[in-house]
Design an enzyme around this catalytic site. Structure first.
Site, PDB file in Angstrom:
ATOM      1  N   ARG A   1       0.839  -1.200   0.000  1.00  0.00           N
ATOM      2  CA  ARG A   1       0.000   0.000   0.000  1.00  0.00           C
ATOM      3  C   ARG A   1       0.874   1.250   0.000  1.00  0.00           C
ATOM      4  O   ARG A   1       2.080   1.161   0.161  1.00  0.00           O
ATOM      5  CB  ARG A   1      -0.972  -0.026   1.202  1.00  0.00           C
ATOM      6  CG  ARG A   1      -0.263  -0.455   2.480  1.00  0.00           C
ATOM      7  CD  ARG A   1      -0.518   0.365   3.681  1.00  0.00           C
ATOM      8  NE  ARG A   1      -0.450   1.765   3.531  1.00  0.00           N
ATOM      9  CZ  ARG A   1       0.676   2.491   3.635  1.00  0.00           C
ATOM     10  NH1 ARG A   1       1.862   1.921   3.878  1.00  0.00           N
ATOM     11  NH2 ARG A   1       0.647   3.797   3.504  1.00  0.00           N
ATOM     12  N   GLY A   2       0.192   2.390  -0.170  1.00  0.00           N
ATOM     13  CA  GLY A   2       0.944   3.629  -0.349  1.00  0.00           C
ATOM     14  C   GLY A   2       1.108   3.831  -1.846  1.00  0.00           C
ATOM     15  O   GLY A   2       1.501   2.891  -2.556  1.00  0.00           O
ATOM     16  N   ALA A   3       0.825   5.039  -2.319  1.00  0.00           N
ATOM     17  CA  ALA A   3       0.751   5.277  -3.770  1.00  0.00           C
ATOM     18  C   ALA A   3       2.007   4.828  -4.541  1.00  0.00           C
ATOM     19  O   ALA A   3       1.888   4.070  -5.519  1.00  0.00           O
ATOM     20  CB  ALA A   3       0.444   6.747  -4.013  1.00  0.00           C
TER      21      ALA A   3
ATOM     22  N   ARG B   1      -7.328  -0.819  -7.210  1.00  0.00           N
ATOM     23  CA  ARG B   1      -7.735   0.299  -6.330  1.00  0.00           C
ATOM     24  C   ARG B   1      -7.856   1.566  -7.192  1.00  0.00           C
ATOM     25  O   ARG B   1      -7.049   1.745  -8.108  1.00  0.00           O
ATOM     26  CB  ARG B   1      -6.715   0.525  -5.193  1.00  0.00           C
ATOM     27  CG  ARG B   1      -6.697  -0.578  -4.154  1.00  0.00           C
ATOM     28  CD  ARG B   1      -5.785  -0.226  -2.975  1.00  0.00           C
ATOM     29  NE  ARG B   1      -6.410   0.706  -2.046  1.00  0.00           N
ATOM     30  CZ  ARG B   1      -5.756   1.291  -1.035  1.00  0.00           C
ATOM     31  NH1 ARG B   1      -4.469   1.049  -0.858  1.00  0.00           N
ATOM     32  NH2 ARG B   1      -6.380   2.098  -0.214  1.00  0.00           N
TER      33      ARG B   1
ATOM     34  N   GLN C   1      -2.985   2.569   9.705  1.00  0.00           N
ATOM     35  CA  GLN C   1      -1.623   2.628   9.128  1.00  0.00           C
ATOM     36  C   GLN C   1      -0.678   3.450   9.999  1.00  0.00           C
ATOM     37  O   GLN C   1       0.519   3.187  10.046  1.00  0.00           O
ATOM     38  CB  GLN C   1      -1.674   3.225   7.709  1.00  0.00           C
ATOM     39  CG  GLN C   1      -2.300   2.326   6.666  1.00  0.00           C
ATOM     40  CD  GLN C   1      -3.772   2.579   6.509  1.00  0.00           C
ATOM     41  OE1 GLN C   1      -4.456   2.958   7.457  1.00  0.00           O
ATOM     42  NE2 GLN C   1      -4.295   2.348   5.331  1.00  0.00           N
TER      43      GLN C   1
ATOM     44  N   ASP D   1      -2.080  10.732  -2.552  1.00  0.00           N
ATOM     45  CA  ASP D   1      -2.377   9.663  -3.510  1.00  0.00           C
ATOM     46  C   ASP D   1      -2.662  10.193  -4.910  1.00  0.00           C
ATOM     47  O   ASP D   1      -2.464   9.495  -5.899  1.00  0.00           O
ATOM     48  CB  ASP D   1      -3.565   8.831  -3.033  1.00  0.00           C
ATOM     49  CG  ASP D   1      -3.145   7.964  -1.880  1.00  0.00           C
ATOM     50  OD1 ASP D   1      -3.131   8.456  -0.741  1.00  0.00           O
ATOM     51  OD2 ASP D   1      -2.776   6.800  -2.130  1.00  0.00           O
TER      52      ASP D   1
ATOM     53  N   ASN E   1      -5.654  12.209  -0.073  1.00  0.00           N
ATOM     54  CA  ASN E   1      -4.775  11.397   0.770  1.00  0.00           C
ATOM     55  C   ASN E   1      -5.681  10.641   1.750  1.00  0.00           C
ATOM     56  O   ASN E   1      -6.908  10.783   1.746  1.00  0.00           O
ATOM     57  CB  ASN E   1      -3.757  12.282   1.506  1.00  0.00           C
ATOM     58  CG  ASN E   1      -2.659  11.455   2.161  1.00  0.00           C
ATOM     59  OD1 ASN E   1      -2.092  10.555   1.530  1.00  0.00           O
ATOM     60  ND2 ASN E   1      -2.367  11.708   3.411  1.00  0.00           N
ATOM     61  N   LYS E   2      -5.067   9.827   2.581  1.00  0.00           N
ATOM     62  CA  LYS E   2      -5.809   8.979   3.521  1.00  0.00           C
ATOM     63  C   LYS E   2      -6.896   9.759   4.255  1.00  0.00           C
ATOM     64  O   LYS E   2      -6.664  10.891   4.677  1.00  0.00           O
ATOM     65  CB  LYS E   2      -4.815   8.359   4.508  1.00  0.00           C
ATOM     66  CG  LYS E   2      -5.394   7.461   5.575  1.00  0.00           C
ATOM     67  CD  LYS E   2      -6.288   6.365   5.050  1.00  0.00           C
ATOM     68  CE  LYS E   2      -5.664   5.496   3.996  1.00  0.00           C
ATOM     69  NZ  LYS E   2      -6.640   4.670   3.224  1.00  0.00           N
TER      70      LYS E   2
HETATM   71  O1  MRU Z   1      -4.844   3.139   1.835  1.00  0.00           O
HETATM   72  P1  MRU Z   1      -3.352   3.363   1.815  1.00  0.00           P
HETATM   73  O2  MRU Z   1      -2.679   2.859   3.048  1.00  0.00           O
HETATM   74  O3  MRU Z   1      -2.722   2.880   0.534  1.00  0.00           O
HETATM   75  O4  MRU Z   1      -3.209   4.954   1.835  1.00  0.00           O
HETATM   76  C1  MRU Z   1      -1.924   5.487   1.778  1.00  0.00           C
HETATM   77  C2  MRU Z   1      -1.895   6.949   1.901  1.00  0.00           C
HETATM   78  O5  MRU Z   1      -2.907   7.615   1.978  1.00  0.00           O
HETATM   79  C3  MRU Z   1      -0.532   7.585   1.826  1.00  0.00           C
HETATM   80  O6  MRU Z   1      -0.488   8.740   2.612  1.00  0.00           O
HETATM   81  C4  MRU Z   1      -0.225   7.959   0.370  1.00  0.00           C
HETATM   82  O7  MRU Z   1      -0.360   6.859  -0.463  1.00  0.00           O
HETATM   83  C5  MRU Z   1       1.125   8.532   0.217  1.00  0.00           C
HETATM   84  S1  MRU Z   1       2.362   7.316   0.422  1.00  0.00           S
HETATM   85  C6  MRU Z   1       3.881   7.938   0.113  1.00  0.00           C
END
Ligand code: MRU
Length: 350
Positions: A46-48, A89, A196, A237, A247-248
């Site tokens: 996970r994470g962009a 996703r 997270q 994201d 973002n999250k």
């Molecule tokens: O649902 P996730 O855990 O994939 O969400 C991740 C985030 O929102 C991060 O802040 C974002 O991807 C930036 S990661 C460098």
């Protein structure tokens, strides 16, 4: 330095299974596109930026078994794999950015013959992985200038090594500031529903020896009001052309609170998280996830059976609440419509 989140290993993809952290550090070994799709969907990776890298290898694994002899048939197989992986996703643009890049490389090399084309695609996925390492270090270098000795930074979710290949975006800035000799402390909120912040960011920062304090999401206002935070630094994201950032879920709350307490609110992300085809953030597709993530905690039900649930996984922070957007190219400030475009056309980091 942190262990790599994702690597190409003996013809497959070795990924840290983030759903198991912080209890245990275990790895998934993906050998087909389906297992990559599932790992992304279940947030095992996970994470962009990490999603972008994983999906590029997903393409390699998906076309590995293609027995076609000519490009037209191969392209059909490739598009099928790409269309499938694109459904994993919806919000992080890095997923679509990586798929587009793989498609483009195949097209440009269409005359190379199928075995060579497969090798070129693997090479491109490896390039995306290596570039992520370099880009994150550049983000760290550019962003550390905004960090002062003695800062206490609030972050949200995980924009660290775990969300990238090995360094992070927002947390990369903190690592680099420390390398520059600055003393930095971090507050992180839990980031419900999937925690997270509580599970991953605390784990990562503690392993790196960074002073970290965990709070619940609802405590942010109090903690800021007490003067414990000097700035907010999070990832993104997807960034729209006007600077609105997805973002999250919960990021928008932090931006409003930062504004109310007159403190800077920074976004750190690679330019591969820009989506300049979207004029505003309200055009960004927001993933809605299963209600079970809200009604349960570690598999245990915490809400009454039958309760209605709404579970958007991301929110959009409007550009006017964002002090600056830090990328591998530099620091973009308002008006973002101009400064973001300038970053993409700026050849400084090509
Ligand atoms: O649902 P996730 O855990 O994939 O969400 C991740 C985030 O929102 C991060 O802040 C974002 O991807 C930036 S990661 C460098």
């Amino acid at each position: 330095m942190p262990v790599p989140t994702i690597e190409w290993h003996r013809g497959g993809v070795k990924i840290i299974d983030q759903s198991k952290l912080p209890k245990k550090l275990t790895y998934l070994y993906c050998t087909d596109a389906t297992s990559i799709w599932q790992a992304i969907r279940k947030l095992q990776v996970r994470g962009a930026p990490a999603i972008g890298v994983a999906v590029a290898f997903g393409v390699v694994l998906g076309i590995k078994g293609s027995t076609t002899k000519n490009y037209r048939d191969f392209e059909k197989d490739l598009n099928e794999v790409i269309d499938y992986l694109a459904t994993a996703r919806p919000t992080a643009i890095n997923l679509f950015w990586a798929l587009e890049r793989m498609k483009h490389v195949a097209n440009v090399n269409r005359d190379e013959g199928i075995p060579e084309l497969k090798r070129i695609l693997l090479n491109e996925a490896q390039k995306i992985l290596e570039e992520d390492k370099e880009v994150c270090r550049k983000i760290g270098e550019n962003g550390q200038a905004l960090v002062e000795n003695g800062d206490t930074i609030l972050t949200h979710c995980n924009a660290g090594a775990l969300a990238t290949v090995d360094y992070g975006t927002a947390l990369g800035i903190i690592y680099r500031a420390r390398e520059e000799g600055k003393k930095v402390s971090v507050y992180v909120d839990e980031s419900r529903p999937l925690l997270q912040g509580a599970r991953l960011t605390t784990w990562e920062l503690m392993r790196e020896g960074i002073d970290v304090t965990l709070i619940c999401d609802g405590m942010v206002g109090r903690v800021m009001e007490e003067g414990r935070i000097s700035k907010v630094l999070v990832g993104a994201d997807r960034v729209a052309a006007n600077g609105d950032c997805a973002n999250k879920i919960g990021t928008y709350n932090l931006a409003i609170l930062a504004h109310a307490h007159h403190m800077p609110f920074y976004i750190a992300c690679p330019t591969s998280s820009f989506d300049l085809t979207l004029a505003r953030g309200n055009e960004i597709p927001i993933e809605e996830r299963d209600g079970d993530e809200v009604t349960t905690l570690y598999g245990r039900r915490i809400a009454p059976e039958g309760v209605k649930v709404y579970n958007p996984a991301f929110d959009v922070t409007p550009a006017h609440l964002i002090t600056a957007i830090i990328t591998e190219v530099g620091i973009a400030r308002p008006l973002y419509k101009e400064s973001l475009k300038a970053q993409v056309t700026n050849p400084k980091f090509q």
